[in-house]
Scaffold this motif. Structure first.
Motif, short mmCIF file in Angstrom:
data_model
loop_
_atom_site.label_atom_id
_atom_site.label_comp_id
_atom_site.label_asym_id
_atom_site.label_seq_id
_atom_site.Cartn_x
_atom_site.Cartn_y
_atom_site.Cartn_z
N SER A 34 0.61 -1.10 0.34
CA SER A 34 -0.02 0.04 -0.25
C SER A 34 0.80 1.05 -0.33
N PRO A 35 0.88 2.78 -0.91
CA PRO A 35 1.22 3.66 -0.85
C PRO A 35 1.27 4.64 1.31
N ASN A 36 2.38 4.95 1.55
CA ASN A 36 1.83 5.57 2.47
C ASN A 36 0.11 6.26 2.37
N THR A 37 -0.40 5.33 3.43
CA THR A 37 -1.58 5.88 4.06
C THR A 37 -1.75 6.91 4.61
N MET B 164 -12.03 16.18 2.69
CA MET B 164 -12.85 16.19 1.77
C MET B 164 -13.95 15.98 2.13
N GLN C 245 2.25 13.53 -1.72
CA GLN C 245 1.56 11.69 -2.23
C GLN C 245 1.85 11.31 -3.28
N VAL C 246 1.65 11.86 -4.16
CA VAL C 246 0.70 10.94 -5.76
C VAL C 246 2.66 10.46 -6.29
N SER D 52 -2.12 10.41 3.06
CA SER D 52 -3.88 10.47 2.23
C SER D 52 -5.42 10.32 2.82
N ALA E 145 3.63 8.26 -3.75
CA ALA E 145 3.71 6.83 -3.57
C ALA E 145 4.10 6.06 -5.33
N LEU F 229 -5.90 13.24 3.44
CA LEU F 229 -6.63 14.14 2.63
C LEU F 229 -8.20 13.51 2.12
N ARG F 230 -8.31 12.55 2.43
CA ARG F 230 -9.74 11.98 1.89
C ARG F 230 -10.45 12.70 3.29
N GLN G 241 -5.65 16.62 -10.42
CA GLN G 241 -5.19 15.14 -9.35
C GLN G 241 -4.30 14.20 -10.53
#
Lengths: 504, 504
Positions: free
Chosen positions: A105-108, A118, A227-228, A111, A231, A114-115, A198
Motif C-alpha cells: 500500500s502507498p503511504n496511507t 474531502m 502523495q502522488v 492520503s 506513492a 486528504l480523504r 489530480q
C-alpha cells in the motif's frame, strides 16, 4: 408454502412489452435470489399457479420452464417443483486472504488526511476551513442548466460515444486559444484534458517516475503532489521554506541527485500563497535550461488574483520547452466537472495519452462538452470577475477577524490570491492540539504538517477563506479563537515542540 | 511602430467592470505575448497613447505602469518605452531528452490497436464494424435533457463539489438495489463507481498485480484486459479456446502458478459471444473456493440478451466471496457517461478507493447525478427493452447477410447476446490480409489476433453489429464480402498460416 403471500398478481401487467410468463418468472427469480423463497421450498403446481395469478396454464408452465432453464427451480417427477439450492454444496468456506493478495500500500497516513478533508467538507454542523473548495453558492449552475437544455441539438450523440484519450477537440482548441493569450506558446496538440489536475499529477508520476527517482519540491507544498510522488516510490527533496527560492541549493540538488522533476506552484502557492517574482522565475528557467531540468508547474489558482494580475507563468516564459503545466476548472468553476488540463510538448502528451488510455480511456465527454459550451459562450471572464470580487471581500474579512480575535498567538501574511491563509502559531503552540480543541468547537483546518514532505510545520496551519459566506467565515474564526485561547491558557506552550512528528 | 494598427479603441468599453487602464494593458499584454509586438519594439509615449485611444493621460500612465510591473515593457529614461524581451538571454537551448526521462513504456502494439479502433469509430466515409460501440441513434438523450433541465432544483451545488472517492452515494444505493434483484448478495458499501469499467480493470491491476504475477485469462478474451494486465507486468496464462472451460487445466494452473487472478467474461464474452452454462459456473466457483482463487468477472453485456435471459452471474452464485464483478453503462446507455461500477468485498473496495484517490479523486459527479436521475425515474428497463429489440433485429440481419454473401469462406456462430459476431475464415485465409482489402473498400473490423494473449487468431475476426442501422450494416457486409472474394481469388490461401504472428 403460500406463494400468494410472496407474489401478487397486482405486479403483473397484461399490456407490458414483457410477456406474462417472463413477468411471473422474473418476480419468482427475484424472490429466489433474495432468499425470500429459500432453497427447497415447494412451489405450487402449474395449475394452482395459473389460478392464483389468473393466467393461462401455458403461461404458468412457461414461467416454470424458464426458471428451470435458469437453474433456479427443480422439477422432481411425481413430487413437484422446488426452489433449487443456488449455492452448490461446498466444503466450509475458507475466506479469501485479501491482505496477502494486495500490492504494497502507498503511504496511507497523508492520503487518509486528504480523504478526511474531502469528507469534512460535508459535515453540516461544523465549519470546515480545511478543504480547498470554492463556494458552491458561486457555481455558475444556472448557465450550465441553460446551456444543457439549449444544446439539445448541439449535444449530439456522436460526441457522447468514445472520443480520443487526449480530450474533446473543441475544448482543447478553445483552451489552447485562451492559454495563447496568456503567453503560452502552444497548440491544441500540446493540450490534453484530464480528469482534474489530480489526474495530471498521476500521469506525470506514471510516465516519469520509477521507485528511487528524485523529485524536488518546495516546502511547504501541495499535499496531493507529495502523495502522488511518494506513492510512485520517488524520493522527495524539499527546498527549505525561505523567503526566496534557494537557487544555489537547487543547483546543488540538480548536480548531486539529477532529479527527474521539480514540482513547483509559482503563483499563489498552496498552502502559503507565495507568488514567485518574475525575476526569480527567469532565474529558475535559466537554471532549468542549463541542467535540462523538467519543471512541473501547477497553476490551479493563477486566475484567482485579488490585487494585481500575477507574473507570466513559467510555461509562458519557458525558453527551452522543459515546463509541463497543470491547470484545472475545479477552483474557478466547480470540482464536480472533474476537468483539468496538462500542457506539454507533443511527445510528452503522447505518452500521457498512452498511460491515460489504460486508466479510463478518456475523461467524461459530458463534462467536456458542457465546459466547452460555457467557454464558447464567453461566460468565463464575467464569472472570474464575480468570484475575484467575492473572494477579495472574504479574504479581507478573514484577515480582519484573525487580527481581531487570534492575534498575537496566531500570525499570517495576507494572500494576494488563491484560497488560503497560512498561519503560524506563537512559539510552543502545536496546531495538532489546536485542531483537537477546534474540532470540539465545530471548526476545522489543515494542520501544517500535511504540507511538508519532511514532517515540519507543527506550528503552522492552513485556513481556506473561499468556501463559506462571510457570516459563516466569521463564526468559524470566532470558534477558532476560542480554541486558541484554551490552548494558550492550558499552557500547552510549555511543552517543547517536537523536532520531527509523524503525520496524524 | 504605429500601435493604432495593433490596438483599436473600439476594443475599449467605458462601462465594463474592468477599469480602462487594465483593458488597455490587457490588450497590449496579449499582443506582446502573441509576439505581435515583438521584443524591443518602441511604444508611443504615454501622451500619444492617451490621444490615440482617447483616454486620460493617467489611464495611459497606469496602463504602462501595470505592464512594467508585469515585466512586459521596459522604460528607458530619456529614451522611451520598449517591449521587454520575454525570453531571458540564454545559452543556445539544449532540448530536453524526453525519451531518456520516460518510464519503460507498456507494450504499445496492442494498445495502438485499441486506440485506432476508437479513432476508426469516427471516419465518416468508411463503415466501422470494429469498435464495440452502441448505436448513437439509440442513446436516450432526450430523457437526459429533460432530466437535466428539470433538475435545476435537484442538481444542487453541494453535489457538484468533491464527493467520496467511492462514488455518489444515491447512485451506489440504487445500483446496489438493482444488483440485489439479480441475486448479488451486496450492500452499497460493496459497490464503487468508476470511470468506466476500464478504470475498474486498471484498479484491479493496480491493487493486485506486481510484475511477474500470474493472471489466468480465457482465449480469446477482451483486448483491454490483456493490455491492462500486461502493462502491470503480469504474466498471462491463456486457457485454450475449447467448447467448455478446461477445468482440469485451470486447476493445474492454480496449483502450479498460484495465479493472483482469473479474468473471465462468463456472459456473451467479448469477442466470441460465449455464455458459460450454469453448471460450469458452479464448477468454476467450487474450484475457486477450493483454491481461494480470486475471480474477476467482467459483465458489460449481461443485460443485452436477445433470446433468453442468461444464467445468474458468478457474483450471484459465489458462495465464498472471492468474486469481483465489473459493470458499465457504456454499452447499455452511452460511453460518454464514463460510468461503470465494481462490486467486491468492502476490504477490497477500500483499497480500490485508496488507489483511485490518487488517480482522479473521484469520477464526474455530473455524470453520476444524471445517471442516478435516469435510474430513479425508472427509465432503464424500457430503454433496455428498446435496445434488445433493435439489436436482435440487427443480429438476425447480419447473420442472414453473412450466410448469403460471405459463406462458405467465412463461418460464425449466432451470438445470443452482446455486440459481436466472431467469425472464422476458411483454412489458409488471413484476417490481416482481409482487413487490408476491406479497408480499401471502406469497411473495418477487429482482427482475431487482438483477442489472444498468445498471438493466435490469425484466421478469425470480430464484427460489431450494434453500432449502425440496418442498411449501413448490410452495406458493410457487402463490402466485406467483396474484399473476401478478392482475397479468395488472389489465392492468398496458398500461403501457410504462420504459427505465431506479431500483432499489427
Amino acid at each position: 408454502m403460500d406463494i400468494s403471500k410472496i407474489i401478487d398478481k397486482g405486479f403483473l401487467s397484461a399490456d407490458s412489452k414483457i410477456p406474462l410468463y417472463k413477468q411471473i418468472a422474473g418476480l419468482l427469480a427475484e424472490k429466489i435470489n433474495n432468499r425470500l423463497l429459500p432453497a427447497g421450498s415447494k412451489l405450487p403446481p402449474e395449475r394452482e399457479l395459473a389460478v392464483l395469478l389468473q393466467v393461462s396454464r401455458t403461461t404458468a408452465i412457461n414461467a416454470y420452464r424458464w426458471l428451470e432453464e435458469q437453474g433456479l427451480i427443480i422439477t422432481k417427477v411425481g413430487s413437484g417443483t422446488y426452489v433449487a439450492d443456488l449455492l452448490t454444496t461446498l466444503p466450509p468456506n475458507p475466506s479469501v486472504p485479501w491482505s496477502q493478495l494486495f500490492t504494497p500500500s502507498p503511504n496511507t497516513q497523508l492520503s487518509s488526511i486528504l480523504r478526511e478533508l474531502m469528507a469534512s467538507a460535508y459535515t453540516e454542523d461544523s465549519i470546515s476551513l480545511a478543504a480547498g473548495m470554492p463556494d458552491p453558492a458561486l457555481y455558475p449552475l444556472k448557465h450550465f442548466h441553460r446551456l444543457f437544455s439549449q444544446q439539445s441539438s448541439h449535444l449530439c450523440a456522436a460526441e457522447l460515444g468514445h472520443i480520443p484519450t487526449e480530450g474533446y477537440m473543441p475544448l482543447r482548441r478553445i483552451l489552447a486559444a485562451r492559454l495563447l493569450t496568456k503567453g503560452y506558446d502552444i497548440t491544441p496538440a500540446n493540450t490534453m484534458i484530464v480528469s482534474g489536475s489530480q489526474q495530471g499529477l498521476y500521469l506525470i508520476a506514471k510516465v516519469f517516475l520509477e521507485p528511487g527517482d528524485y523529485v524536488i519540491v518546495e516546502s511547504p507544498t501541495y499535499l496531493g503532489a507529495i502523495q502522488v510522488f511518494s506513492a510512485a516510490g520517488a524520493r522527495l527533496l524539499s527546498l527549505p521554506a525561505v523567503n526566496n527560492l534557494p537557487l544555489e541549493l537547487l543547483e546543488d540538488y540538480l548536480v548531486r541527485y539529477r532529479p527527474k522533476l521539480f514540482y513547483v506552484m509559482p503563483t499563489f502557492k498552496n498552502p502559503n500563497g507565495r507568488v514567485m517574482p518574475l525575476a526569480e522565475r527567469r532565474k529558475l528557467l535559466e537554471l532549468a535550461a542549463k541542467h535540462r531540468l523538467v519543471i512541473v508547474e501547477d497553476d490551479p489558482y493563477g486566475e484567482l488574483y485579488y490585487d494585481r494580475q500575477p507574473p507570466l507563468s513559467l510555461k509562458a516564459l519557458d525558453p527551452f520547452g522543459g515546463v509541463i503545466t497543470l491547470g484545472t476548472f475545479s477552483k474557478i468553476l466547480f470540482p464536480g466537472l472533474r476537468t483539468g488540463w496538462v500542457t506539454a510538448p507533443e511527445t510528452v502528451i503522447n505518452r500521457f495519452a498512452l498511460a491515460k488510455q489504460y486508466i479510463d480511456l478518456h475523461s467524461s465527454n459530458l463534462s467536456q462538452k458542457l465546459l466547452f459550451d460555457f467557454l464558447a459562450a464567453g461566460l468565463l471572464e464575467d464569472h472570474l470577475h464575480t468570484v475575484r470580487t467575492e473572494y477579495t471581500k472574504r479574504r479581507d474579512l478573514v484577515a480582519g477577524a484573525l487580527e481581531q480575535y487570534c492575534s498575537p498567538h496566531l500570525t499570517f501574511t495576507l494572500p494576494a490570491g488563491g484560497f488560503y491563509f497560512w498561519c503560524t502559531l506563537s512559539q510552543g503552540l502545536l496546531t495538532r492540539q489546536l485542531l483537537h480543541e477546534a474540532g470540539k468547537r465545530g471548526v476545522s483546518f489543515v494542520p501544517g504538517e500535511a504540507f511538508y514532505a519532511d514532517a515540519a510545520g507543527a506550528g503552522e496551519l492552513r485556513l481556506c477563506f473561499a468556501t463559506h459566506p462571510e457570516e459563516r467565515l466569521l463564526a468559524g474564526i470566532r470558534r477558532l479563537s476560542t480554541a486558541l485561547q484554551v490552548l494558550v491558557d492550558s499552557n500547552a506552550g510549555s511543552q517543547p515542540r517536537p523536532a520531527v512528528t509523524p503525520i496524524i
